[in-house]
Structure formats: structure tokens, C-alpha cells
Design an enzyme around this catalytic site. Structure first.
Site, PDB file in Angstrom:
ATOM      1  N   ASP A  31       7.361   5.121  15.182  1.00 46.45           N
ATOM      2  CA  ASP A  31       6.747   5.865  14.080  1.00 46.45           C
ATOM      3  C   ASP A  31       6.342   7.237  14.602  1.00 46.45           C
ATOM      4  OD1 ASP A  31       5.493   5.887  11.289  1.00 46.45           O
ATOM      5  OD2 ASP A  31       3.777   6.425  12.549  1.00 46.45           O
ATOM      6  N   GLU A 115      12.691   6.728  11.526  1.00 41.41           N
ATOM      7  CA  GLU A 115      12.864   7.157  10.141  1.00 41.41           C
ATOM      8  C   GLU A 115      13.739   8.403  10.072  1.00 41.41           C
ATOM      9  OE1 GLU A 115       9.044   6.216   7.531  1.00 41.41           O
ATOM     10  OE2 GLU A 115       8.507   7.174   9.411  1.00 41.41           O
ATOM     11  N   CYS A 168       2.627  -4.108   4.551  1.00 39.06           N
ATOM     12  CA  CYS A 168       1.874  -4.918   5.509  1.00 39.06           C
ATOM     13  C   CYS A 168       2.865  -5.609   6.444  1.00 39.06           C
ATOM     14  CB  CYS A 168       1.025  -5.954   4.779  1.00 39.06           C
ATOM     15  SG  CYS A 168       0.157  -7.104   5.884  1.00 39.06           S
ATOM     16  N   CYS A 171       2.330  -9.718   5.956  1.00 43.33           N
ATOM     17  CA  CYS A 171       2.743 -10.509   4.791  1.00 43.33           C
ATOM     18  C   CYS A 171       3.772  -9.802   3.903  1.00 43.33           C
ATOM     19  CB  CYS A 171       1.521 -10.898   3.954  1.00 43.33           C
ATOM     20  SG  CYS A 171       0.773  -9.523   3.034  1.00 43.33           S
ATOM     21  N   CYS A 186      -4.744  -4.675   4.592  1.00 41.67           N
ATOM     22  CA  CYS A 186      -3.972  -5.286   3.514  1.00 41.67           C
ATOM     23  C   CYS A 186      -4.881  -5.856   2.417  1.00 41.67           C
ATOM     24  CB  CYS A 186      -3.076  -6.375   4.080  1.00 41.67           C
ATOM     25  SG  CYS A 186      -2.017  -7.151   2.833  1.00 41.67           S
ATOM     26  N   CYS A 189      -3.535 -10.055   2.190  1.00 43.84           N
ATOM     27  CA  CYS A 189      -3.859 -11.064   3.212  1.00 43.84           C
ATOM     28  C   CYS A 189      -5.028 -10.660   4.107  1.00 43.84           C
ATOM     29  CB  CYS A 189      -2.630 -11.366   4.063  1.00 43.84           C
ATOM     30  SG  CYS A 189      -2.138 -10.006   5.158  1.00 43.84           S
ATOM     31  N   ASP A 196      -0.197   3.625  12.248  1.00 44.61           N
ATOM     32  CA  ASP A 196       1.053   3.978  12.912  1.00 44.61           C
ATOM     33  C   ASP A 196       1.714   2.771  13.561  1.00 44.61           C
ATOM     34  OD1 ASP A 196       0.472   6.543  12.114  1.00 44.61           O
ATOM     35  OD2 ASP A 196      -0.225   7.219  14.070  1.00 44.61           O
TER      36      ASP A 196
END
Length: 209
Positions: A31, A115, A168, A171, A186, A189, A196
Site C-alpha cells: 500500500d 495499486e 475489512c 470479514c 470495521c 465485525c 495502510d
């Protein structure tokens, strides 16, 4: 042959011998960011040294000095060389940092997931332009591409619209994440993790999807 400031450089072509290295990890998600230059899914963080912003005051001062010199004068030529030399110094510092990170990634990881950032679009945001220039995202990608061939690793590009920061990693729930939020908490969950690192883990999983 090329020239930077008052220095001349000669480029030579050669036949490259690939150095296929033994990989420590099968895959890593990376990231890229402004606060931390690169956060890996393995937990390793490379801080952003911010060379451009750290030298911005001096670059502006040298630019003002150049603007005050008479056109065609020897003093203007000297000021121009001095400014170009300092720009080259900052650029080399940024490239050196990126070389160390990209070499580590390609030597030690079979697959590197990053990315596909829209760097041009990011630079059009004047509030972020200086910070983005410090990161050298385009150069980071360029180095990864040729070093992956050199060290026998594979680069996987995640779609620029992939919500790595909003998802997340525990989950799979997706929620909005304002830039100022540095921790992913999250709503589904209740899992909590550094923003990051959460994004990097999500990116790493794209290699096997």
C-alpha cells in the site's frame, strides 16, 4: 549522452544476466501512501523521508535568486546551474530510497501486488501535488517492472478502483474511509487494524483470486 545541471552522463547498453533469487515470501501486498511511503502486508513499513518538502524552501530561494539575475549574464548562468544541481540532488535522494525498497520487494517476494494509481490525476490536486512528488509513485512502478524481470518476481496490478482501504481484511465488509481516518474499525465485525496495513493485506489476496 545526457546532461544534468553541470554534469554529463554517458549511457552504455549491456546484456543483462537475470539474478533469480530465492523468495522469502510467496506474495506481498504493497500500500503506497503519503504519510508512510510503503506499507507491506507482512507488517514492514517504509517511512516517507519527504526529501522534496524538506528542500522546498531552498529550491524556492534558489529560484528567486535566478529570477533576479540579468538575462544572459554569467551570474544568471551560475544561479541556473546551482538550482538545477539542487533539483538533481533531491531527485537522486528520492530515487535512492525507491531503489532500496523495490530491490527488497523483488528479491524477497515471488508476487508483488500494488495499486494501479492514477498519478497524473493525483498531481492535478494542488493540495497533494507536493506530497505526491515526494513519493515518486511513477518511478516506484517503473523500477518494480524492470527489477521483477531481473530477480524473477511477478508484479500484479490491482485495479485503481479496487476498494483496498474500504474493505475489512477480516470479514470483507466495505465501508467509507475518509483520508483522515488512520485506523480501520470495521462496523460489521468490530475488527480494528492500521488503515495502510489493512489495505496491504487486501491487496496481497488479489494475487490468488
Amino acid at each position: 549522452m545526457s546532461r544534468t545541471a553541470d554534469s554529463w552522463f554517458i549511457a552504455f547498453s549491456y546484456e543483462q544476466v537475470f539474478q533469480i533469487s530465492e523468495k522469502q515470501y510467496p506474495v506481498v501486498g504493497v500500500d503506497l501512501g503519503v504519510k508512510e511511503l510503503a506499507t507491506l502486508s507482512t507488517g514492514i513499513v517504509f517511512p516517507n523521508p519527504k526529501y522534496y518538502r524538506g528542500n522546498l524552501a531552498k529550491l524556492k530561494r534558489l529560484s528567486r535568486t535566478l529570477a533576479r539575475k540579468a538575462k544572459g549574464s554569467k551570474n544568471r548562468h551560475k544561479a541556473k546551474i546551482k538550482l538545477a544541481r539542487h533539483h538533481a540532488k533531491v531527485s537522486n535522494l528520492i530515487k535512492d530510497t525507491l531503489h532500496k525498497i523495490t530491490t527488497y520487494l523483488c528479491k524477497n517476494h515471488a508476487k508483488v501486488v500494488i495499486e494501479d494509481l492514477n498519478v497524473t490525476g493525483m498531481l492535478s490536486n494542488h493540495k497533494l501535488a507536493g506530497a505526491i512528488s515526494d513519493c515518486g509513485f511513477h518511478e516506484f512502478k517503473r523500477q518494480l517492472e524492470y527489477k521483477s524481470k531481473k530477480f524473477g518476481s511477478q508484479i500484479v496490478l490491482a485495479d485503481r478502483w479496487y476498494p483496498s482501504s474500504k474493505t475489512c481484511s477480516n470479514c470483507g465488509h466495505i465501508q467509507d474511509m475518509p483520508l483522515k481516518e488512520r485506523t480501520y474499525s470495521c462496523e460489521s465485525c468490530k475488527f480494528s487494524l492500521a488503515r495502510d496495513l489493512n489495505a496491504a493485506i487486501n491487496l496481497s489476496r488479489l494475487a490468488s483470486s
